[in-house]
Scaffold this active site. Structure first.
Site, PDB file in Angstrom:
ATOM      1  CG  ASP A  55      88.790  22.198  57.246  1.00 36.52           C
ATOM      2  OD1 ASP A  55      89.540  22.782  58.053  1.00 36.52           O
ATOM      3  OD2 ASP A  55      89.109  21.158  56.629  1.00 36.52           O
ATOM      4  CD  GLU A 105      91.700  26.274  57.751  1.00 37.02           C
ATOM      5  OE1 GLU A 105      92.771  26.028  58.328  1.00 37.02           O
ATOM      6  OE2 GLU A 105      90.971  25.383  57.263  1.00 37.02           O
TER       7      GLU A 105
END
Length: 619
Positions: free
Chosen positions: A342, A371
């Site tokens: 993330d 990400e």
């Protein structure tokens, strides 16, 4: 006959297309008029915060017909990100040869830029077994319920109606956004593995599954515990084992830039006793967080106070996540095949380096995805140029540039702009990373793709408005046509298509939480579902989609036609967003191609009906 002075995407001018390996020789060549106007040429390479490198280019005795000749030079560079141009010493003075767009060189064009060259570490390797596969992204609370009798915190609101829309207000502390649970779980996913496999899926990406006190679980409470509504460690091990038997890997969401304030580590709400960083400066977790001076105030992720920000440079935290007995190794030893990180662009380089070591130490073929919403090769974050894809950090990234290019094109954009966006990524990214790109067109962070393509633009309107919107029959049918175009591109471009659960079944909805609705078991759009199954099978049967090259054959305002090919097979892919048919004649014999979707070609002509697709495959 070539007349362009330089083209970075043509191997006549640049002997290796795209990025290059460190210390591997390659050649650059420029094409010049034979009128004596140019007296000398120097190639200039710039690297952030370093002195420019200059290389003189010499006549290479490779004269061409007409009034042009070439100058060239051999290069070998260290790992890094370079921006280069050519200096021309002419009878009129010094001039720059720059990129005027599309890799085409010209003399000081308006808005011209340097050319980019990514040089990656020698020996950079990424997983090979993943290539050619398909990712299926699951938001665990909303996919499928299986039996689970584990006790769970009683301050959670449990939804009894699987088909009800998610709660979207924040007025109530109990029945509210983020605290409504449908009780999808790991056992439910395991029971649906045959369905997932029928889509051609080879990898499941799970949104966070660790204990956390919200349904999205990005506010981790305990990294070493599965959230009780999802199951327990045994359920996770069983899921990984059953999935592996069907040729499917499980990768986890690694949320390491912040934890929850309601966690065993921070413990602001004292759910976990009296300890924790918020309550005790002597806590072993205190150094993980960024407290403001001698106060209880702290830095939080994007100002969200329930998400206290982590100091990933803290050695104790780094060891906790990446050490021999750390979080990453713990879950990989129990079956995880890798991690999606993330907000990877908010994690320090040193921390990312350690994460890679941890993943690859457990499994050389472990998949490490980040990400990153922009071009990951030239991204600057927190004042520094990032090196995500140059060999010591990520295997690949979520491919937002492709996602945006696909949606923009289908929604009324230009085929030429779409092709340019694709070619820019192919030119900038190392090939190892390209073949492992996560090519999504919708995720838990975006509107459902059907709504994005066919619904009224949200235009900043609040959740009250979004909650009331339902696509009309006309909108839905139009959206489904457009989705088939988008999905074909997603499944055939370089990289791994990532299907967000339920898109194949016709789920709709605007942003969070409406993009996180439950899978409509028993109410699927079977036409759309069968389309995705056929698309997945076609991808599996054609080796060109694994590591094959890509070339655009024809592009126009409303259409694009390209080819994927390797030494075993070839596929021709076309989409037409116009209402009228497009007839495209190629310099290719199409008699050996089989038609998967769309019209059967003539010997060298492809016809794409209005708002339709073509997929041709040859072995």
């Amino acid at each position: 006959m070539r007349t362009m002075p330089y083209n970075s995407r043509d191997t006549f001018y640049k002997s290796i297309f795209g990025s290059v390996e460190a210390h591997k020789g390659f050649k650059l060549r420029v094409l010049l008029p034979r009128d004596g106007y140019v007296k000398g040429v120097v190639a200039v390479f710039n690297k952030d915060n370093e002195k420019p490198l200059s290389f003189e280019m010499t006549d290479d005795c490779n004269c061409l017909e007409g009034n042009f000749y070439t100058r060239s030079a051999e290069f070998s560079l260290e790992e890094g990100l370079y921006f280069y141009h050519f200096l021309m010493y002419t009878t009129d003075g010094e001039r720059k040869l720059l990129n005027k767009g599309g890799g085409f060189g010209d003399f000081e064009p308006k808005n011209g830029t340097d050319f980019q060259l990514t040089v990656y570490e020698k020996g950079f390797e990424t997983p090979t077994h993943t290539r050619g596969g398909i990712i299926y992204q699951i938001f665990p609370d909303r996919f499928a319920r299986g039996e689970n009798n584990l006790p769970y915190p009683k301050d959670r609101y449990i939804k009894s109606d699987w088909n009800e829309i998610p709660e979207y207000t924040q007025d109530n502390t109990f029945k509210c956004l983020g605290n409504d649970y449908y009780c999808g779980n790991l056992k439910g996913i395991e029971q649906k593995l045959d369905y997932i496999a029928s889509l051609g899926v080879t990898m499941i990406y799970l949104n966070p599954i660790f204990e956390a006190h919200s349904n999205h679980r990005y506010n981790t409470a305990d990294y070493f515990k599965i959230d009780p509504l999802l199951g327990d460690e045994g359920d996770f091990i069983s899921l990984c084992k059953s999935a592996k038997e069907k040729g499917i890997d499980i990768i986890l969401d690694g949320v390491f830039s912040h934890t929850g304030d309601d966690s065993i580590y921070f413990n602001a709400k004292k759910r976990y006793g009296e300890g924790g960083a918020y309550n005790d400066k002597d806590s072993k977790y205190y150094s993980w967080y960024k407290f403001k001076g001698n106060t209880k105030d702290y830095h939080s992720w994007w100002g969200v106070k329930s998400l206290p920000e982590i100091n990933e440079d803290d050695s104790d935290f780094t060891e906790f996540i990446t050490g021999e007995n750390g979080v990453i190794r713990y879950w990989m030893r129990r079956g995880a095949a890798g991690f999606r990180l993330d907000v990877a662009d908010e994690l320090p380089d040193a921390f990312l380096d350690r994460v890679r070591i941890a993943v690859k130490s457990e499994n050389k073929e472990g998949y490490l995805l980040g990400e990153v919403w922009e071009d990951a090769t030239n991204k600057i974050s927190y004042g520094a140029r990032r090196r995500f894809l140059r060999g010591k950090q990520l295997d690949s990234v979520m491919n937002y540039p492709f996602a945006n290019a696909i949606v923009d094109f289908i929604s009324g954009g230009n085929g030429k702009d779409f092709a340019e966006a694709v070619m820019t990524v192919l030119e900038n990214y190392p090939p190892q990373a390209l073949h492992n790109l996560m090519n999504h067109i919708g995720t838990h962070d975006t509107e459902r793709i059907l709504t994005r393509l066919a619904g009224e633009p949200v235009a900043g309107r609040k959740r009250d408005w979004q909650a009331k919107q339902v696509l009309t029959t006309e909108q839905y049918q139009k959206g489904k046509k457009m989705l088939k175009l988008a999905a074909l591109l997603q499944y055939t471009l370089v990289g791994l298509p990532s299907l967000y659960y339920g898109d194949e079944a016709g789920l709709t909805g605007y942003g969070d939480p409406f993009c996180r609705g439950t899978y409509p078991w028993g109410n699927e759009d079977t036409e759309l579902l069968n389309f995705y199954k056929k698309l997945g099978q076609a991808r599996k049967n054609c080796t060109a989609f694994k590591e094959g090259s890509l070339e655009f054959l024809a592009v126009g305002l409303g259409y694009a036609l390209f080819r994927r090919f390797d030494d075993k097979s070839s596929a021709i892919i076309g989409i037409n967003r116009w209402c009228n048919a497009e007839e495209i004649t190629l310099d290719i014999d199409l008699s050996g191609y089989k038609t998967v979707f769309g019209n059967k070609p003539t010997q060298n002509t492809v016809t794409i009906d209005g708002e339709d697709i073509v997929l041709l495959v040859a072995d």
